[in-house]
Enzyme design. Structure first.
Site, PDB file in Angstrom:
ATOM      1  N   ALA A  94       0.826  -1.205   0.000  1.00 23.69           N
ATOM      2  CA  ALA A  94       0.000   0.000   0.000  1.00 23.69           C
ATOM      3  C   ALA A  94       0.863   1.260   0.000  1.00 23.69           C
ATOM      4  CB  ALA A  94      -0.913   0.009   1.225  1.00 23.69           C
ATOM      5  N   GLY A 139       0.454  -5.590   0.559  1.00 22.20           N
ATOM      6  CA  GLY A 139      -0.439  -5.680  -0.584  1.00 22.20           C
ATOM      7  C   GLY A 139       0.231  -6.198  -1.833  1.00 22.20           C
ATOM      8  N   GLU A 142      -0.066  -9.813  -1.503  1.00 19.20           N
ATOM      9  CA  GLU A 142      -1.483 -10.146  -1.706  1.00 19.20           C
ATOM     10  C   GLU A 142      -1.831 -10.141  -3.189  1.00 19.20           C
ATOM     11  OE1 GLU A 142      -3.948  -8.770   2.174  1.00 19.20           O
ATOM     12  OE2 GLU A 142      -2.873  -7.154   1.166  1.00 19.20           O
ATOM     13  N   GLU A 162       2.062  -6.424   7.580  1.00 16.15           N
ATOM     14  CA  GLU A 162       1.128  -5.403   8.094  1.00 16.15           C
ATOM     15  C   GLU A 162       1.164  -5.257   9.610  1.00 16.15           C
ATOM     16  OE1 GLU A 162      -0.590  -6.523   4.048  1.00 16.15           O
ATOM     17  OE2 GLU A 162       0.474  -7.520   5.695  1.00 16.15           O
TER      18      GLU A 162
END
Length: 292
Positions: A94, A139, A142, A162
């Site tokens: 992110a 992310g 992910e 995270e």
């Protein structure tokens, strides 16, 4: 090469037979059959946001959504490879600088949009391969997990980090990682925020292949491209039905999964490609599949 859309300074490009020597553009770029010849059914999503290490900001995410929409509409695409044009980085996760300017409601909305993006990647009907030649964190991992297959350089670093930032994975990591490596190991990796290299990732099944990095820094991409070329000659509809049967089947009990497999198989029976496969077997020649 045709420029389809512009969003701020980030660009989305879509093409057939692009120029290998052309300078990469910023943002998310989609090339179809850029290598030509035997690679004409392979599409590549090229991530190129160097100033932010391919972090997932609003504009970049919008471009990725647009790229996926274009890929869904192109019937000639048989395999998609997701790679980075930024050396040493796949996707840093992110965009936390952008995130810091959001209020709580905006954060919730944007994370939901990220989750939807990963679901859209997973829902592409054709096989997808993540080529991880550098950092894939938060992310970024992910995003790779949303792909069907993953290839990593042995030196690449990845992790759902995270919890080290006071967060938890919110774009599918808590669901896709345990389905990939098992519940206990997924919990360990998420609880500790540990970073692992490509070799460790291969040993636990997080990536399909780990390869030594080369001097150009694109060893994972080269292996991913080889893998894509292995998929390319196979019957496209049969591959799509196989993907659908696996993806839907793992969500249910085995009896229901067998029923899903049966329905997918039934859809493949009347196809011309199945008939061609049987004819090629009888005639002792390579099949010529057309995707119908």
């Amino acid at each position: 090469m045709m420029l389809l859309g512009r969003a701020g300074r980030e660009l989305l490009r879509w093409g057939r037979g692009g120029s290998p020597g052309a300078a990469p553009r910023r943002g998310a770029e989609v090339l179809v059959g850029a290598a030509g010849g035997e690679s004409s059914g392979i599409a590549e999503i090229l991530m190129n946001r160097p100033h932010a290490r391919n972090s997932l900001g609003k504009v970049f995410v919008n471009e990725l959504f647009s790229a996926l929409e274009q890929l869904r509409l192109d019937k000639k695409v048989r395999v998609v490879v997701v790679k980075s044009e930024v050396k040493g980085v796949f996707c840093a996760g992110a965009d936390l600088k952008e995130r810091a300017k959001m209020d709580d409601a905006e954060v919730g909305h944007f994370v939901k949009r990220l989750r939807n993006l990963m679901d859209e990647i997973a829902a592409l009907p054709v096989p997808t391969i993540a080529a991880i030649d550098g950092y894939a964190l938060g992310g970024g991992l992910e995003l790779a997990l949303a792909c069907d297959l993953r290839v990593a350089a042995s030196s690449a670093k990845m992790g759902l980090i995270e919890t080290t930032r006071g967060l938890l994975p919110g774009a599918g990591g808590t669901q896709r990682l345990p389905r990939c490596v098992g519940i206990g190991l997924a919990k360990e990796l998420i609880f500790t925020g540990r970073r692992i290299d490509g070799q460790e990732a291969a040993s636990m099944g997080l990536v399909n292949h780990a390869v030594p990095q080369n001097s150009e820094g694109d060893a994972a991409y080269q292996r991913a491209l080889t893998l894509a070329k292995e998929i390319l000659p196979q019957a496209p509809f049969a591959v799509k039905m196989g993907k659908l049967a696996i993806n839907r089947g793992i969500e249910v009990d085995i009896a229901s999964g067998m029923a899903i497999e049966g329905m997918c198989y039934a859809q493949n029976i009347p196809t011309r490609d199945r008939q061609e496969g049987m004819a090629a077997f009888r005639e002792k020649r390579p099949p010529r599949f057309i995707g119908k």
